[in-house]
Design a protein around this motif. Structure first.
Motif, PDB file in Angstrom:
ATOM      1  N   CYS A  89      -6.211 -10.835  57.004  1.00 30.70           N
ATOM      2  CA  CYS A  89      -6.732 -10.596  55.721  1.00 30.70           C
ATOM      3  C   CYS A  89      -5.810  -9.822  55.030  1.00 30.70           C
ATOM      4  O   CYS A  89      -6.179  -9.233  53.944  1.00 30.70           O
ATOM      5  CB  CYS A  89      -8.096 -10.042  55.830  1.00 30.70           C
ATOM      6  SG  CYS A  89      -9.372 -11.060  56.530  1.00 30.70           S
TER       7      CYS A  89
ATOM      8  N   PRO B  52      -3.096 -10.344  53.161  1.00 30.01           N
ATOM      9  CA  PRO B  52      -2.895 -10.842  51.736  1.00 30.01           C
ATOM     10  C   PRO B  52      -4.052 -10.445  50.723  1.00 30.01           C
ATOM     11  O   PRO B  52      -3.789 -10.032  49.457  1.00 30.01           O
ATOM     12  CB  PRO B  52      -2.774 -12.518  51.767  1.00 30.01           C
ATOM     13  CG  PRO B  52      -2.661 -12.650  53.217  1.00 30.01           C
ATOM     14  CD  PRO B  52      -3.364 -11.569  53.920  1.00 30.01           C
ATOM     15  N   GLN B  53      -5.509 -10.347  51.162  1.00 26.11           N
ATOM     16  CA  GLN B  53      -6.304  -9.896  50.403  1.00 26.11           C
ATOM     17  C   GLN B  53      -6.352  -8.186  50.195  1.00 26.11           C
ATOM     18  O   GLN B  53      -6.477  -7.908  49.019  1.00 26.11           O
ATOM     19  CB  GLN B  53      -7.867 -10.269  50.535  1.00 26.11           C
ATOM     20  CG  GLN B  53      -8.056 -11.705  50.643  1.00 26.11           C
ATOM     21  CD  GLN B  53      -7.581 -12.567  51.969  1.00 26.11           C
ATOM     22  OE1 GLN B  53      -6.928 -12.322  52.689  1.00 26.11           O
ATOM     23  NE2 GLN B  53      -8.030 -13.951  52.017  1.00 26.11           N
ATOM     24  N   ARG B  54      -6.152  -7.873  51.329  1.00 27.04           N
ATOM     25  CA  ARG B  54      -5.971  -6.170  51.441  1.00 27.04           C
ATOM     26  C   ARG B  54      -4.893  -5.890  50.151  1.00 27.04           C
ATOM     27  O   ARG B  54      -5.046  -4.962  49.577  1.00 27.04           O
ATOM     28  CB  ARG B  54      -5.860  -5.799  52.675  1.00 27.04           C
ATOM     29  CG  ARG B  54      -7.044  -5.697  53.581  1.00 27.04           C
ATOM     30  CD  ARG B  54      -6.678  -5.106  54.876  1.00 27.04           C
ATOM     31  NE  ARG B  54      -6.794  -3.873  54.916  1.00 27.04           N
ATOM     32  CZ  ARG B  54      -7.560  -2.691  54.760  1.00 27.04           C
ATOM     33  NH1 ARG B  54      -9.121  -3.420  54.788  1.00 27.04           N
ATOM     34  NH2 ARG B  54      -7.315  -1.763  54.709  1.00 27.04           N
ATOM     35  N   ARG B  55      -3.738  -6.696  50.387  1.00 26.87           N
ATOM     36  CA  ARG B  55      -2.671  -6.162  49.565  1.00 26.87           C
ATOM     37  C   ARG B  55      -3.064  -6.274  48.061  1.00 26.87           C
ATOM     38  O   ARG B  55      -2.880  -5.299  47.096  1.00 26.87           O
ATOM     39  CB  ARG B  55      -1.392  -6.778  50.197  1.00 26.87           C
ATOM     40  CG  ARG B  55       0.142  -6.768  49.335  1.00 26.87           C
ATOM     41  CD  ARG B  55       0.941  -7.229  49.678  1.00 26.87           C
ATOM     42  NE  ARG B  55       2.210  -7.247  48.981  1.00 26.87           N
ATOM     43  CZ  ARG B  55       2.993  -6.315  49.245  1.00 26.87           C
ATOM     44  NH1 ARG B  55       2.865  -5.461  49.997  1.00 26.87           N
ATOM     45  NH2 ARG B  55       4.066  -6.045  48.360  1.00 26.87           N
ATOM     46  N   LEU B  56      -3.364  -7.273  47.791  1.00 24.93           N
ATOM     47  CA  LEU B  56      -3.572  -7.502  46.127  1.00 24.93           C
ATOM     48  C   LEU B  56      -5.010  -6.599  45.764  1.00 24.93           C
ATOM     49  O   LEU B  56      -4.586  -5.999  44.692  1.00 24.93           O
ATOM     50  CB  LEU B  56      -4.376  -8.934  46.052  1.00 24.93           C
ATOM     51  CG  LEU B  56      -3.428  -9.973  45.767  1.00 24.93           C
ATOM     52  CD1 LEU B  56      -4.214 -11.289  45.495  1.00 24.93           C
ATOM     53  CD2 LEU B  56      -2.425  -9.800  44.435  1.00 24.93           C
ATOM     54  N   LEU B  57      -5.920  -6.182  46.883  1.00 28.73           N
ATOM     55  CA  LEU B  57      -6.834  -5.254  46.409  1.00 28.73           C
ATOM     56  C   LEU B  57      -6.141  -3.886  46.182  1.00 28.73           C
ATOM     57  O   LEU B  57      -6.255  -3.016  45.338  1.00 28.73           O
ATOM     58  CB  LEU B  57      -7.929  -4.896  47.493  1.00 28.73           C
ATOM     59  CG  LEU B  57      -8.889  -6.244  47.410  1.00 28.73           C
ATOM     60  CD1 LEU B  57      -9.674  -6.100  48.666  1.00 28.73           C
ATOM     61  CD2 LEU B  57      -9.673  -6.229  46.284  1.00 28.73           C
ATOM     62  N   LEU B  58      -5.204  -3.755  47.007  1.00 28.25           N
ATOM     63  CA  LEU B  58      -4.504  -2.345  47.089  1.00 28.25           C
ATOM     64  C   LEU B  58      -3.634  -2.403  45.874  1.00 28.25           C
ATOM     65  O   LEU B  58      -3.586  -1.189  45.190  1.00 28.25           O
ATOM     66  CB  LEU B  58      -3.717  -2.059  48.275  1.00 28.25           C
ATOM     67  CG  LEU B  58      -2.932  -0.508  48.454  1.00 28.25           C
ATOM     68  CD1 LEU B  58      -4.193   0.312  48.558  1.00 28.25           C
ATOM     69  CD2 LEU B  58      -2.130  -0.622  49.860  1.00 28.25           C
TER      70      LEU B  58
END
Lengths: 573, 95
Positions: free
Chosen positions: A295, A297-303
């Protein structure tokens, strides 16, 4: 003798009778490669109901009616009448012609056929009691349909003829193809949202979403994906309004739907400059995102969006944040901006936010649609830090115990002029040379006179001539240089927004600090903590985020607002 | 977490030829910045490989560390930028 198509339709009927929605979805496949049994079916459909025969559609509907008795009107277990399900007949006939004809090589035709199929599935979804059985199918089709729409949007050569036809015939703004797809899918979303055949408030006694309301966030997220990929953020507003008005609370939905929805909601608020609301939504999404590496990629975009929102609220990323696996490489993009804010380095800020995107971070910020917000709304924090820095270097204690410490606005002006000029004169090569620090500087930096505005005029791009006067003899280009009025205006703006605590003496061109005798002194009390100021004035409600029984009333307003007072007359003038 | 999450959500077959899976490309951030080129696409928020999970799946080992600096005012008047500024302001005082 039963044919292959009637066998399949009887399976469909059985699934409806047993109320097996997922089984229905597993029968009604649309994506090649098809299993052998479907290949047989397709071959049969091609011979018996050929595409070019105008009566094929009618004939298909006929065999659907003959085999799927569940589409007729009838009675439920309690003997109440159940209306017929004719839209299901059209849908099933349409599905058979779709799999008969589908050709993935022709993307545009696939899109058009899918659009038709999706609309028929949406109609079938509307049946009060049986509609829910088609919900998993509607969602699965919506996923495929959205991918095709996004894919087409990225291949403009395939849709050029449609786009030009639409714009020449329609009045006003023509709807783009992905927007059309999003609108079709929004119908299914609305059907889910407005399902009345549910437990009170759409929540089961076990605390789960009931009836078609189970599909609200799945459908919303698919619509939002299309609208974000095609940059039609205006169109998202309707979805958030609808959810605000009639959705059950978000927390009863599965985690993947919650996190995805809050990502889009946060980004929407970010784009609308509601940074506090954006931060709340994105922080929750980030906190609820799994830490497993798949997960990332999702955490990175959110961050990325979370960091940007926090920068705009006066919170800077901590060193430990950058050590997280999803944060690899983010420091180099955000730290220069954080440094400019922290130190009041206006020249650095100007270089990062230069519209020619020449700064190494600029492409990254643009690509993630952060550039506009960061460039326009962080500047006031840089101003505040620069005022504070000049105060630390030149501020005067009051003459008596009772008089306030002061900051001469002429000193601030000198700092602004130095930095504005410096930003203009530094070419990327000079900046690189400067990166060596004291003792390692390039000779050009030692000799350049950064303090005169005329030096700036020599550099292309900073001279302004109105295009009406371009080329007219004797026109002197305008080069902006800050003046004392602008310093007063900026100071007043910072005071109004709560980032400076004190008042201006217009006569003396000084800023007088209030609260200097409180613990912490003038440097603390005259320059209030940015985050604390913004947090105090921001609401905790996020429009579009339903929590518990109460609904939010409006978007949380946050972030600095640039109030330019340069044109205002001084009080009493 | 229930069920080991596999790879990313499968790209739909209908679209595989239309929108090449851009996540398969080497990281765009590594590419040299071409300042005149069109803006690259916004990254897509991928589907999660799992539908639901528990709170413990979102906990970092060592807990949620300190993420944000709220008090960041910089009082260091000896670093490069402050020194340059001080020199400039000294000139002003002499005038």
């Amino acid at each position: 003798m039963s044919t292959i198509e009637s066998q399949l339709l009887l399976e469909v009927n059985k699934a409806i009778q047993g109320r097996h929605a997922h089984q229905l979805q597993s029968i009604l496949v649309i994506e090649p490669p098809f299993p052998p049994i479907y290949e047989q079916l397709i071959a049969h459909l091609k011979t018996k109901y050929p595409r070019n025969n105008p009566s094929s559609e009618e004939n298909l509907e006929h065999i659907v009616r003959a085999n799927v008795s569940e589409t007729e009107e009838g009675e439920d277990e309690q003997g109440r009448p159940v209306p017929n399900w004719s839209p299901m007949v059209s849908f099933l006939a349409c599905w058979m012609s779709f799999i008969r004809d589908v050709n993935v090589e022709n993307l545009l035709e696939t899109y058009e056929r899918l659009s038709d199929l999706q609309q028929k599935a949406n109609s079938a979804l509307q049946h009060a009691t049986k509609g829910i059985l088609i919900l998993p199918t509607v969602i699965a089709y919506a996923n495929v349909f959205s991918r095709v729409a996004i894919g087409l949007d990225k291949r403009p050569e395939l849709i050029a003829h449609i786009v030009s036809a639409a714009s020449s015939s329609d009045e006003g703004r023509a709807e783009s193809l992905p927007e059309k797809a999003a609108n079709i899918l929004r119908n299914a979303f609305t059907t889910c949202l407005n399902d009345r055949n549910t437990a009170p408030r759409g929540i089961t006694p076990q605390g789960k979403p009931d009836g078609k309301k189970i599909g609200i966030y799945k459908m919303a997220n698919i619509c939002l994906r299309i609208l974000f990929q095609c940059q039609k953020l205006d169109n998202c507003q309707t979805i958030f309004n609808n959810i605000q008005n009639s959705s059950p609370p978000l927390h009863i939905y599965p985690a993947s739907e919650r996190v995805t929805y809050l990502y889009y909601l946060g980004r929407y608020h970010f784009a609308c400059t509601h940074f506090f609301a954006a931060q709340l939504a994105l922080q929750r999404a980030y906190d609820e995102c799994p830490t497993v590496s798949s997960c990332n990629p999702q955490r990175r975009l959110l961050l990325i969006y979370l960091i940007a929102s926090n920068l705009l609220l006066g919170r800077l990323p901590s060193p430990s944040l950058y050590t997280r696996p999803e944060a690899v490489g983010l420091r180099e993009h955000f730290e220069p901006l954080a440094k400019a804010i922290r130190t009041g380095d206006l020249a650095l800020f100007r270089r990062i936010t230069s519209l020619d995107l020449s700064h190494p971070s600029a492409r990254f910020l643009s690509r993630h649609r952060l550039f506009y917000q960061l460039a326009n709304y962080c500047e006031i924090f840089v101003w505040r830090s620069l005022f504070r820095r000049v105060f630390l270097l030149t501020g005067k204690q009051g003459d008596t115990d009772r008089s306030a410490p002061t900051l001469d606005l002429h000193a601030v002006l000198a700092a602004f002029r130095l930095l504005e000029t410096r930003a203009r004169n530094m070419t990327p090569a000079m900046e690189k040379a400067d990166s060596g620090g004291p003792g390692n500087r390039h000779i050009s930096l030692a000799l350049a006179d950064f303090s005169t505005p005329s030096a700036a005029a020599a550099v292309d791009g900073y001279e302004y001539v109105d295009e009406d006067f371009d080329g007219v003899e004797g026109v002197v280009p305008y080069v902006h240089s800050p003046d004392i009025m602008e310093m007063e205006a900026i100071c007043a703006s910072l005071i109004t927004q709560g980032f400076l605590n004190g008042y201006i003496s217009h006569k003396l061109s000084k800023f007088a600090v209030m609260g200097a005798r409180r613990p912490g002194g003038a440097a603390k009390n005259g320059f209030p903590n940015v985050w604390a100021v913004i947090k105090t004035r921001s609401g905790e409600e996020v429009f579009g985020w339903k929590e518990g029984a109460k609904g939010g009333v409006g978007p949380g307003m946050g972030g600095g607002t640039v109030v330019r007072l340069s044109g205002a007359r001084p009080a009493g003038a | 977490m229930s069920g080991a999450p596999s790879s990313n959500a499968p790209a739909t077959k209908l679209t595989s030829d239309a929108s090449k899976d851009k996540n398969a490309e080497p990281s765009k951030e590594q590419k040299p910045a071409a300042n005149n080129g069109p803006l690259e696409e916004d990254d897509e928020f991928e589907d999660f490989p799992i539908e639901d999970w528990q709170e413990e799946d979102t906990q970092l080992p060592g807990g949620n560390a300190h993420l944000w600096e709220e008090s960041w005012d910089d009082d260091d008047t000896n670093e490069d930028f402050a020194v340059q500024l001080r020199e400039e302001l000294k000139k002003l005082e002499k005038k």
